[in-house]
Design a protein around this motif. Structure first.
Motif, PDB file in Angstrom:
ATOM      1  N   MET A   1      -5.786  16.806 -10.285  1.00  0.00           N
ATOM      2  CA  MET A   1      -3.812  16.064 -10.325  1.00  0.00           C
ATOM      3  C   MET A   1      -4.630  15.150 -11.503  1.00  0.00           C
ATOM      4  O   MET A   1      -5.304  14.975 -12.392  1.00  0.00           O
ATOM      5  CB  MET A   1      -4.018  15.007  -9.145  1.00  0.00           C
ATOM      6  CG  MET A   1      -4.484  15.500  -7.730  1.00  0.00           C
ATOM      7  SD  MET A   1      -2.734  16.224  -7.288  1.00  0.00           S
ATOM      8  CE  MET A   1      -1.469  14.723  -7.366  1.00  0.00           C
ATOM      9  N   SER A   2      -2.997  14.705 -12.489  1.00  0.00           N
ATOM     10  CA  SER A   2      -3.254  14.767 -13.637  1.00  0.00           C
ATOM     11  C   SER A   2      -2.948  13.259 -13.990  1.00  0.00           C
ATOM     12  O   SER A   2      -3.039  12.463 -12.743  1.00  0.00           O
ATOM     13  CB  SER A   2      -1.162  15.085 -14.111  1.00  0.00           C
ATOM     14  OG  SER A   2      -0.154  14.323 -13.313  1.00  0.00           O
ATOM     15  N   VAL A   3      -3.615  12.590 -14.198  1.00  0.00           N
ATOM     16  CA  VAL A   3      -3.356  11.440 -14.802  1.00  0.00           C
ATOM     17  C   VAL A   3      -2.517  10.434 -15.046  1.00  0.00           C
ATOM     18  O   VAL A   3      -1.220  11.162 -15.583  1.00  0.00           O
ATOM     19  CB  VAL A   3      -4.149  10.898 -16.429  1.00  0.00           C
ATOM     20  CG1 VAL A   3      -4.724   9.303 -16.617  1.00  0.00           C
ATOM     21  CG2 VAL A   3      -5.770  10.776 -16.039  1.00  0.00           C
ATOM     22  N   GLN A   4      -1.875   9.311 -13.877  1.00  0.00           N
ATOM     23  CA  GLN A   4      -1.348   8.550 -13.795  1.00  0.00           C
ATOM     24  C   GLN A   4      -0.667   7.591 -14.296  1.00  0.00           C
ATOM     25  O   GLN A   4      -2.351   6.957 -15.183  1.00  0.00           O
ATOM     26  CB  GLN A   4      -0.555   8.855 -12.809  1.00  0.00           C
ATOM     27  CG  GLN A   4      -0.490   9.892 -12.033  1.00  0.00           C
ATOM     28  CD  GLN A   4       0.903  10.351 -12.623  1.00  0.00           C
ATOM     29  OE1 GLN A   4       2.432  10.337 -12.523  1.00  0.00           O
ATOM     30  NE2 GLN A   4       0.649  11.816 -12.041  1.00  0.00           N
ATOM     31  N   THR A   5       0.140   6.862 -15.483  1.00  0.00           N
ATOM     32  CA  THR A   5       0.301   5.145 -15.785  1.00  0.00           C
ATOM     33  C   THR A   5       0.999   4.681 -15.148  1.00  0.00           C
ATOM     34  O   THR A   5       1.835   4.645 -14.298  1.00  0.00           O
ATOM     35  CB  THR A   5       0.645   5.602 -17.353  1.00  0.00           C
ATOM     36  OG1 THR A   5      -0.324   5.926 -17.854  1.00  0.00           O
ATOM     37  CG2 THR A   5       0.675   4.031 -17.924  1.00  0.00           C
ATOM     38  N   GLY A   6       0.928   3.222 -14.586  1.00  0.00           N
ATOM     39  CA  GLY A   6       1.848   2.248 -13.500  1.00  0.00           C
ATOM     40  C   GLY A   6       0.546   1.038 -13.311  1.00  0.00           C
ATOM     41  O   GLY A   6      -0.553   0.832 -13.904  1.00  0.00           O
ATOM     42  N   TYR A   7       1.801   0.217 -12.374  1.00  0.00           N
ATOM     43  CA  TYR A   7       1.062  -1.045 -11.686  1.00  0.00           C
ATOM     44  C   TYR A   7      -0.079  -0.412 -10.544  1.00  0.00           C
ATOM     45  O   TYR A   7      -0.318   0.869  -9.838  1.00  0.00           O
ATOM     46  CB  TYR A   7       2.305  -1.456 -11.261  1.00  0.00           C
ATOM     47  CG  TYR A   7       2.959  -2.388 -11.933  1.00  0.00           C
ATOM     48  CD1 TYR A   7       2.816  -3.532 -12.987  1.00  0.00           C
ATOM     49  CD2 TYR A   7       4.501  -2.088 -12.866  1.00  0.00           C
ATOM     50  CE1 TYR A   7       3.622  -3.500 -14.121  1.00  0.00           C
ATOM     51  CE2 TYR A   7       4.988  -2.339 -13.476  1.00  0.00           C
ATOM     52  CZ  TYR A   7       4.638  -2.956 -14.172  1.00  0.00           C
ATOM     53  OH  TYR A   7       5.424  -3.783 -15.004  1.00  0.00           O
ATOM     54  N   LEU A   8      -1.201  -0.583 -10.735  1.00  0.00           N
ATOM     55  CA  LEU A   8      -1.842  -1.306  -9.928  1.00  0.00           C
ATOM     56  C   LEU A   8      -1.864  -3.022  -9.081  1.00  0.00           C
ATOM     57  O   LEU A   8      -2.371  -3.768  -9.934  1.00  0.00           O
ATOM     58  CB  LEU A   8      -3.697  -1.129 -10.032  1.00  0.00           C
ATOM     59  CG  LEU A   8      -3.191  -0.048 -10.616  1.00  0.00           C
ATOM     60  CD1 LEU A   8      -4.807   0.426 -12.047  1.00  0.00           C
ATOM     61  CD2 LEU A   8      -3.991   1.130  -9.532  1.00  0.00           C
ATOM     62  N   LEU A   9      -1.655  -2.620  -7.492  1.00  0.00           N
ATOM     63  CA  LEU A   9      -1.835  -4.130  -6.740  1.00  0.00           C
ATOM     64  C   LEU A   9      -2.630  -4.360  -5.713  1.00  0.00           C
ATOM     65  O   LEU A   9      -2.633  -2.863  -5.111  1.00  0.00           O
ATOM     66  CB  LEU A   9       0.006  -4.507  -6.550  1.00  0.00           C
ATOM     67  CG  LEU A   9       0.009  -5.377  -6.111  1.00  0.00           C
ATOM     68  CD1 LEU A   9       1.689  -6.122  -6.423  1.00  0.00           C
ATOM     69  CD2 LEU A   9       0.085  -5.478  -4.971  1.00  0.00           C
ATOM     70  N   ILE A  10      -3.110  -5.599  -5.632  1.00  0.00           N
ATOM     71  CA  ILE A  10      -4.030  -5.726  -4.525  1.00  0.00           C
ATOM     72  C   ILE A  10      -3.338  -7.322  -4.119  1.00  0.00           C
ATOM     73  O   ILE A  10      -2.912  -8.075  -4.935  1.00  0.00           O
ATOM     74  CB  ILE A  10      -5.365  -6.040  -4.273  1.00  0.00           C
ATOM     75  CG1 ILE A  10      -5.705  -4.485  -5.306  1.00  0.00           C
ATOM     76  CG2 ILE A  10      -5.849  -6.090  -3.019  1.00  0.00           C
ATOM     77  CD1 ILE A  10      -7.434  -4.688  -5.224  1.00  0.00           C
ATOM     78  N   ALA A  11      -2.403  -7.031  -2.614  1.00  0.00           N
ATOM     79  CA  ALA A  11      -2.108  -7.956  -1.977  1.00  0.00           C
ATOM     80  C   ALA A  11      -3.503  -7.779  -1.025  1.00  0.00           C
ATOM     81  O   ALA A  11      -3.708  -7.511   0.026  1.00  0.00           O
ATOM     82  CB  ALA A  11      -1.288  -7.875  -1.132  1.00  0.00           C
ATOM     83  N   ASP A  12      -4.039  -9.710  -1.725  1.00  0.00           N
ATOM     84  CA  ASP A  12      -5.515  -9.990  -0.476  1.00  0.00           C
ATOM     85  C   ASP A  12      -5.500 -11.327   0.538  1.00  0.00           C
ATOM     86  O   ASP A  12      -5.087 -12.384  -0.596  1.00  0.00           O
ATOM     87  CB  ASP A  12      -6.918  -9.986  -1.827  1.00  0.00           C
ATOM     88  CG  ASP A  12      -7.793 -10.203  -1.401  1.00  0.00           C
ATOM     89  OD1 ASP A  12      -8.560 -10.211   0.341  1.00  0.00           O
ATOM     90  OD2 ASP A  12      -9.304 -11.267  -2.388  1.00  0.00           O
ATOM     91  N   ILE A  13      -5.787 -11.542   1.563  1.00  0.00           N
ATOM     92  CA  ILE A  13      -5.757 -12.516   2.433  1.00  0.00           C
ATOM     93  C   ILE A  13      -6.805 -13.605   1.827  1.00  0.00           C
ATOM     94  O   ILE A  13      -7.885 -12.215   1.878  1.00  0.00           O
ATOM     95  CB  ILE A  13      -5.448 -11.768   3.678  1.00  0.00           C
ATOM     96  CG1 ILE A  13      -3.925 -11.471   4.112  1.00  0.00           C
ATOM     97  CG2 ILE A  13      -5.456 -13.709   5.064  1.00  0.00           C
ATOM     98  CD1 ILE A  13      -4.231 -10.906   5.360  1.00  0.00           C
ATOM     99  N   THR A  14      -6.678 -14.556   1.302  1.00  0.00           N
ATOM    100  CA  THR A  14      -7.614 -15.489   1.331  1.00  0.00           C
ATOM    101  C   THR A  14      -8.198 -16.059   2.655  1.00  0.00           C
ATOM    102  O   THR A  14      -7.515 -16.454   3.433  1.00  0.00           O
ATOM    103  CB  THR A  14      -7.754 -15.839  -0.225  1.00  0.00           C
ATOM    104  OG1 THR A  14      -6.447 -17.212   0.544  1.00  0.00           O
ATOM    105  CG2 THR A  14      -7.521 -15.320  -1.698  1.00  0.00           C
ATOM    106  N   GLY A  15      -9.825 -16.856   2.727  1.00  0.00           N
ATOM    107  CA  GLY A  15      -9.870 -16.914   3.362  1.00  0.00           C
ATOM    108  C   GLY A  15      -9.648 -16.261   4.511  1.00  0.00           C
ATOM    109  O   GLY A  15     -10.546 -16.963   6.362  1.00  0.00           O
ATOM    110  N   TYR A  16     -10.072 -15.140   4.481  1.00  0.00           N
ATOM    111  CA  TYR A  16     -10.215 -14.195   5.578  1.00  0.00           C
ATOM    112  C   TYR A  16     -11.698 -14.199   6.375  1.00  0.00           C
ATOM    113  O   TYR A  16     -11.665 -14.090   7.692  1.00  0.00           O
ATOM    114  CB  TYR A  16     -10.234 -12.836   5.125  1.00  0.00           C
ATOM    115  CG  TYR A  16     -10.460 -11.300   6.078  1.00  0.00           C
ATOM    116  CD1 TYR A  16      -9.237 -10.712   7.154  1.00  0.00           C
ATOM    117  CD2 TYR A  16     -11.714 -10.879   5.716  1.00  0.00           C
ATOM    118  CE1 TYR A  16      -9.508  -9.883   7.546  1.00  0.00           C
ATOM    119  CE2 TYR A  16     -11.847  -9.333   6.699  1.00  0.00           C
ATOM    120  CZ  TYR A  16     -10.836  -9.439   7.903  1.00  0.00           C
ATOM    121  OH  TYR A  16     -11.051  -8.193   7.997  1.00  0.00           O
ATOM    122  N   THR A  17     -12.390 -14.424   5.538  1.00  0.00           N
ATOM    123  CA  THR A  17     -13.734 -14.330   6.377  1.00  0.00           C
ATOM    124  C   THR A  17     -14.623 -15.261   6.983  1.00  0.00           C
ATOM    125  O   THR A  17     -14.926 -15.651   8.077  1.00  0.00           O
ATOM    126  CB  THR A  17     -14.983 -13.819   4.928  1.00  0.00           C
ATOM    127  OG1 THR A  17     -14.815 -12.382   4.705  1.00  0.00           O
ATOM    128  CG2 THR A  17     -17.046 -13.747   5.505  1.00  0.00           C
TER     129      THR A  17
END
Length: 360
Positions: A1-17
């Motif tokens: 697969m070719s290398v892509q350029t773009g946004y990387l996003l993580i939506a992380d629920i805090t207080g989960y543990t």
């Protein structure tokens, strides 16, 4: 697969543990699932869902992105979806168990980076890989909350902030990560943005039964593209055939409470945005300088369809400051709109086609 350029996003629920370790799983797991679903629903094309990682949603984009303003709107929408679902759960439960009593302790942080990655396919599984994917995960391990006092935040790497190219002056922050060194970042207070939205925005919406004029058009583009065309002053200039368009006052973003000034050769228009729901609908109070003292509500609604997006425009009654209806002047405005919108929608079609060609 070719290398892509773009946004990387993580939506992380805090207080989960902490939440899971002191909660009854038979109630805690459905609550977490509901909150994650609320986040996923708000992900809009061209963001792609990569998958879930326990308490987090990972998404990415590849290829041209509409604008940094649109990316920030997506981040705000993710938090709004989470916060509204959390509020609904809190308000509608009477269960005394720990899982239900402690939902308010959960919050959301968003980590965003712009960089290179490779899309991988291993059998039926798909994934993304690369140093920048590692970096956005490392960004989840910072002391932003302790250092800034901001509990609900979006943390943008400097690369993401530069790619967004927005006018907003976000708080500077940095952290040391192994193998990456000192990484400069920017902090955006999501809860404060949501609170401003709740204080200013409606809900205000022109419904079918209240509209004196309605027109519809299928745009061959996703709602994110349609939204940007309808709300970005620079793009409005083209499809509205304006000489100029700008935000009034010292504001860098279009949102609820902002007044847009549109200059046409025949008249000046002021649009005060009174309800703002990115990628779904926007309502403004329209003032036309050619009919001084009279205003009307107007709503643009975006409905996802198989071909792209159905744009629905509804005009409310034309009234004066005392609420008196002015049907004669209203009829003249409707005649104007009946001639205007077929041409305007044709220009929007041209703009959408150009954007599609740019992606190829």
């Amino acid at each position: 697969m070719s290398v892509q350029t773009g946004y990387l996003l993580i939506a992380d629920i805090t207080g989960y543990t902490g939440y899971l370790t002191r909660s009854e799983l038979e109630h805690a797991n459905p609550i977490i699932r509901s909150l994650l679903e609320a986040i996923v629903i708000e992900l809009k094309d061209p963001m792609k869902l990569r998958g879930l990682e326990g308490d987090a949603v990972l998404a990415y984009s590849s290829g041209p992105f509409p604008s940094g303003e649109t990316f920030l709107n997506i981040c705000e929408s993710l938090y709004r979806g989470f916060a509204e679902r959390r509020r609904n759960i809190v308000q509608n439960t009477t269960c005394p168990c720990n899982a239900c009593r402690n939902v308010a302790d959960l919050d959301l942080k968003i980590l965003a980076h712009h960089g290179k990655f490779e899309e991988l396919s291993i059998g039926p599984m798909k994934d993304i890989s690369g140093a920048d994917v590692i970096l956005v995960h490392r960004m989840a391990k910072t002391d932003v909350k302790e250092d800034t006092g901001i509990r609900s935040y979006a943390l943008f790497s400097e690369d993401a902030f530069q790619a967004m190219s927005i006018e907003s002056d976000l708080m500077q922050y940095s952290a040391q990560f192994e193998h990456f060194g000192d990484v400069p970042m920017r902090v955006y207070d999501l809860a404060a943005a949501w609170q401003r939205y709740r204080e200013i925005a409606g809900p205000v919406r022109v419904a079918d039964e209240d509209a004196v004029f309605t027109t519809r058009h299928i745009l061959k583009a996703p709602p994110v593209i349609a939204w940007e065309m309808l709300t970005d002053p620079r793009l409005k200039m083209r499809w509205m055939m304006l000489k100029d368009a700008y935000r009034e006052g010292d504001v860098s973003r279009t949102s609820a409470g902002v007044r847009l000034h549109c200059i046409h050769e025949a008249a000046h228009f002021q649009m005060l945005i009174v309800d703002w729901h990115p990628f779904e609908y926007v309502t403004d109070i329209l003032h036309n300088s050619s009919i001084e003292g009279l205003t009307n509500l107007e709503t643009y609604e975006l409905v996802p369809v198989q071909e792209g997006t159905e744009i629905v425009f509804r005009m409310g009654q034309l009234t004066d400051a005392e609420g008196k209806h002015h049907p004669a002047e209203e009829s003249a405005v409707i005649d104007l709109f009946e001639n205007f919108y077929p041409v305007a929608f044709g220009i929007l079609d041209e703009m959408a086609l150009e954007l599609q060609q740019e992606k190829k």
